[in-house]
Design a protein around this motif. Structure first.
Motif, mmCIF file in Angstrom:
data_model
loop_
_atom_site.group_PDB
_atom_site.id
_atom_site.type_symbol
_atom_site.label_atom_id
_atom_site.label_comp_id
_atom_site.label_asym_id
_atom_site.label_seq_id
_atom_site.Cartn_x
_atom_site.Cartn_y
_atom_site.Cartn_z
ATOM 1 N N TYR B 45 0.821 -1.215 0.000
ATOM 2 C CA TYR B 45 0.000 0.000 0.000
ATOM 3 C C TYR B 45 0.855 1.265 0.000
ATOM 4 C CZ TYR B 45 -4.430 -2.476 0.864
ATOM 5 O OH TYR B 45 -5.542 -3.249 0.752
ATOM 6 N N ALA B 48 2.149 2.005 -3.356
ATOM 7 C CA ALA B 48 1.145 2.526 -4.287
ATOM 8 C C ALA B 48 0.568 3.869 -3.839
ATOM 9 C CB ALA B 48 0.020 1.506 -4.467
ATOM 10 N N GLY B 49 0.899 4.282 -2.600
ATOM 11 C CA GLY B 49 0.518 5.631 -2.178
ATOM 12 C C GLY B 49 -0.771 5.763 -1.406
ATOM 13 N N ARG B 50 -1.205 4.698 -0.751
ATOM 14 C CA ARG B 50 -2.438 4.810 0.025
ATOM 15 C C ARG B 50 -2.256 5.804 1.170
ATOM 16 N NH1 ARG B 50 -7.023 0.404 1.414
ATOM 17 N NH2 ARG B 50 -8.365 1.924 2.410
ATOM 18 N N GLU B 51 -3.239 6.705 1.314
ATOM 19 C CA GLU B 51 -3.045 7.842 2.213
ATOM 20 C C GLU B 51 -3.268 7.528 3.687
ATOM 21 O OE1 GLU B 51 -5.563 10.419 0.064
ATOM 22 O OE2 GLU B 51 -3.950 11.146 -1.229
ATOM 23 N N ASP B 52 -3.828 6.369 3.994
ATOM 24 C CA ASP B 52 -4.029 6.025 5.413
ATOM 25 C C ASP B 52 -2.703 5.752 6.108
ATOM 26 O OD1 ASP B 52 -6.202 5.681 3.871
ATOM 27 O OD2 ASP B 52 -6.854 3.766 4.719
ATOM 28 N N SER B 71 0.858 11.452 -5.750
ATOM 29 C CA SER B 71 -0.433 10.858 -5.388
ATOM 30 C C SER B 71 -0.523 9.462 -6.003
ATOM 31 C CB SER B 71 -1.560 11.737 -5.929
ATOM 32 O OG SER B 71 -1.530 11.694 -7.340
ATOM 33 N N PRO B 72 -1.481 8.645 -5.554
ATOM 34 C CA PRO B 72 -1.598 7.297 -6.137
ATOM 35 C C PRO B 72 -1.724 7.329 -7.660
ATOM 36 C CG PRO B 72 -3.040 7.502 -4.230
ATOM 37 C CD PRO B 72 -2.457 8.864 -4.469
ATOM 38 N N GLU B 73 -2.539 8.274 -8.194
ATOM 39 C CA GLU B 73 -2.738 8.322 -9.642
ATOM 40 C C GLU B 73 -1.467 8.742 -10.380
ATOM 41 O OE1 GLU B 73 -4.562 9.830 -7.317
ATOM 42 O OE2 GLU B 73 -5.284 11.812 -7.923
ATOM 43 N N ALA B 76 0.766 5.779 -10.497
ATOM 44 C CA ALA B 76 0.330 4.855 -11.549
ATOM 45 C C ALA B 76 0.857 5.318 -12.895
ATOM 46 C CB ALA B 76 -1.199 4.763 -11.566
ATOM 47 N N LEU B 82 -0.203 -1.860 -8.519
ATOM 48 C CA LEU B 82 -0.432 -2.785 -7.402
ATOM 49 C C LEU B 82 -1.596 -3.710 -7.753
ATOM 50 C CD1 LEU B 82 -0.293 -3.839 -4.443
ATOM 51 C CD2 LEU B 82 -1.731 -1.884 -3.787
ATOM 52 N N PHE B 84 -4.140 -6.002 -6.266
ATOM 53 C CA PHE B 84 -4.682 -6.078 -4.909
ATOM 54 C C PHE B 84 -4.866 -7.515 -4.433
ATOM 55 C CE2 PHE B 84 -6.578 -1.842 -3.561
ATOM 56 C CZ PHE B 84 -5.832 -1.097 -4.448
#
Lengths: 408, 249
Positions: B45, B48-52, B71-73, B76, B82, B84
């Protein structure tokens, strides 16, 4: 047909005392029975006044207050039809020669609703309406082309259009209404519908009035044996709107499908209030509504399913789901089941929540920018309703309106 | 080349990753193995840049570009993909619409022209062929009602369509029977290329029989405690993770 009539500013809307100056509507050369029906409605409204939150059924929807601050004059509604159909006629010019079914519509109101709380807006329409349409769909007729209606609000006016619709036995028909307008106005419509034996009526409504408008609409439907009434309502406009639907299923194996999408922002208030009465066995009623609320908007869903003792094997379902896009938006849901039969399948459910993080991250991880990903997920949420719309063109229209609302 | 240096990450003040350093050169496949709770999914995560997840220290760079700023986008578009562990269902959004939206969003960010409907379909046909993904499956809403195998194949299809430089496969083998596993592994192997690298995250050695890694790393309690060749995976299968958990403690 039904060209816009010039605005007459003779009846002033005076806050609570709605009918004070509307006497001219009784002076017209109307048949006696209609005059007396109007007078009854007029008397009732004078007693009740406009709905305020003191009334349980208007707890979140302050019609009185939103009308009060507008200095509105009465004007006949501006109704236009896309094409001429011989079974669609103007109400005004036919008031003296109404068919029996239409007469009975105008002299009766749906039973089972609380007289003042639910009927005040209806009565105002009954006391004041001057125009509208009569739609008499012949038995066994099958029209693939819908009747497209546009109902426009007029700045500074309140309008009280009346629609009388009779779907004859075995007929198939589609009515598609667009409600729009400019400026400050109040639309207070009443639509009465009779769905005959084995008839199918599809009824679509798109309301995108400006924020200054108040939109109140009463719809009463009676469904006979084997009949189907499908209604989809898209509410995007009006500072305050109330869609009140009362359905009475009186013949067995009939079906009632009510779907709706409410897209609200700013300080809009959108109220959907439904009563479905099952008065015959083996019938189905399904309500599916989804709302997306942004800013300080406020959604209200009050749905009641009333299953009379005779209505065994009723299949009643009611669902209202809401997506809140801001911390200040609010949803108030009040589902009610009133069941007097013992062999029925009835349920209701409601959810209110925010967009979930995981799907949003999933889309973004595929390169989709955040705004676009949110829009896609909201569309996905509403897809549950749009895919229930039987008419393909209407379905597309609904999806496109969702997309443009999301972009605005 | 993907370069992770001294990476620390938290979720809600709980430290999960405690200094991970890893280099994956172009063309190589690296596997990360580890027990439950070692931080495997967190690592995927965070990549891939998940913000949590909050990165508190360290860096991630793909071809010298700092990923943590993106950012995630944007990641990408830079080439991170990623797959999932639990692909997400998106009701009401058709598979093809989703793929086209994603592909064109990435092309736009990369400064390439968007594909028209025809070119898109051509590309999709070519990519779906080997994965056994039918047109009917793509007409359905994304992952809705898909079996475990269908979901994972769909992940590999997205990977093939988006043409990433660096792919993270998070427990791709979970929930797959042996036939489904083979199809997915074949899809991944077909994508192996000189200018693309993979990080395969797995709990079991089984997947690595089908996707053969160049290097295997053991992750325990948020740190890489051992690295080695493919034989390390077999060693783990025999001995389990107990000894590494002690070392990491």
């Amino acid at each position: 047909m039904a060209q816009p009539t010039p605005i007459k500013k003779d009846h002033k809307l005076d806050d609570y005392n709605i009918a004070t100056n509307c006497n001219s509507s009784f002076n017209a050369a109307l048949p006696e029975w209609l005059k007396s029906a109007r007078l009854n409605a007029y008397t009732d409204v004078q007693q009740s006044g406009l709905p305020t939150p003191k009334w349980e059924r208007f707890k979140y929807t302050n019609v009185a207050q939103s009308i009060k601050n507008k200095n509105l004059s009465y004007a006949p509604a501006d109704i236009s039809t896309e094409r001429d159909l011989n079974f669609v006629t103007d109400l005004t010019s036919n008031l003296n020669a109404l068919p029996d079914w239409a007469k009975s519509f105008l002299s009766s109101a749906p039973a089972g609703q609380e007289k003042y709380q639910d009927m005040a807006l209806w009565d105002i329409n009954s006391a004041l309406f001057e125009n509208g349409l009569i739609v008499n769909i012949l038995a066994h007729s099958d029209q693939d082309k819908p009747l497209n209606l546009t109902i426009k609000g007029r700045n500074g006016c309140h309008t009280q259009p009346r629609f009388l619709i009779n779907a004859g036995e075995n007929s198939h028909f589609t009515i598609n209404e667009t409600h729009e307008g400019e400026g400050d106005f109040w639309h207070n419509g009443v639509t009465q519908i009779h769905v005959g034996k084995n008839a199918t009526l599809r009824h679509y409504r798109f309301q995108s009035n400006p924020d200054n408008a108040v939109h109140t609409q009463n719809t009463a439907v009676t469904i006979e044996e084997g009949g189907t009434y499908e209604c989809f309502t898209m509410t995007m406009g009006s500072g305050l709107s109330r869609n009140q639907i009362h359905v009475s299923i009186i013949g067995s194996h009939a079906e009632c499908i009510l779907n709706g999408i409410n897209l609200l922002k700013h300080e809009q208030i959108g109220d959907t209030t439904i009563t479905i009465e099952h008065k015959a066995p083996n019938c189905t009623s399904h309500q599916n509504y989804r709302s997306v609320l942004n800013d300080q908007s406020n959604g209200i869903f009050q749905g009641k399913v009333h299953v009379h003792q005779i209505a065994q094997k009723t299949d009643g379902y009611q669902k209202s789901d809401t997506l809140l896009l801001s911390d200040t938006a609010q949803m108030n849901t009040k589902p009610e089941l009133e069941i007097y039969a013992d062999d029925v399948k009835c349920s209701h459910g409601t959810t209110t929540g925010k967009l979930e993080d995981t799907p949003l991250f999933y889309l973004r991880s595929r390169g989709i920018p955040e705004d676009e990903a949110r829009a896609l997920l909201i569309q996905s949420f509403l897809g549950d309703i749009t895919e229930r719309i039987s008419d393909e063109h209407i379905r597309e229209m609904a999806i496109n309106q969702v997309i443009s609302w999301l972009k605005a | 080349m993907l370069k992770i240096n001294n990476l620390h990450a938290n979720i809600d003040d709980t430290k999960i990753l405690k200094g991970i350093s890893l280099e994956i050169p172009d063309g190589e496949v690296h596997a990360i193995m580890g027990p439950n709770g070692s931080g495997k999914s967190t690592l995927s995560y965070v990549l891939a840049g998940r913000e949590d997840y909050e990165v508190t220290e360290g860096s991630i760079a793909l071809d010298g570009i700092d990923m943590l700023e993106l950012s995630p986008e944007e990641r990408a578009a830079a080439g991170i993909f990623l797959a999932f562990q639990y692909p997400v269902e998106i009701p009401g959004v058709q598979g093809t619409t989703f793929l086209k939206t994603a592909l064109n969003a990435i092309r736009k960010q990369r400064g390439e022209s968007e594909l028209d409907a025809l070119d898109f379909l051509k590309l999709m046909k070519q990519k779906t062929k080997n994965l056994g993904i039918s047109d009917e499956m793509l007409k359905r809403a994304v992952n809705v009602g898909f079996s475990g195998g269908e979901k994972k194949r769909n992940e590999v299809l997205q990977m093939a369509m988006l043409d990433p430089k660096f792919c993270v496969l998070d427990e791709t083998d979970s929930g797959l029977d042996i036939d489904a596993l083979k199809i997915v592994a074949d899809g991944v192997n077909a994508m192996r290329a000189e200018n693309r690298s993979f990080l395969v995250i797995t709990h079991y050695q089984r997947l690595l029989d089908y996707i053969k890694p160049d290097k295997v790393h053991v992750l325990a309690k948020g740190r890489i405690v051992k690295s080695g060749g493919p034989e390390l995976a077999h060693e783990l299968e025999e001995k389990g993770y107990a000894e590494f958990l002690q070392e990491a403690a």
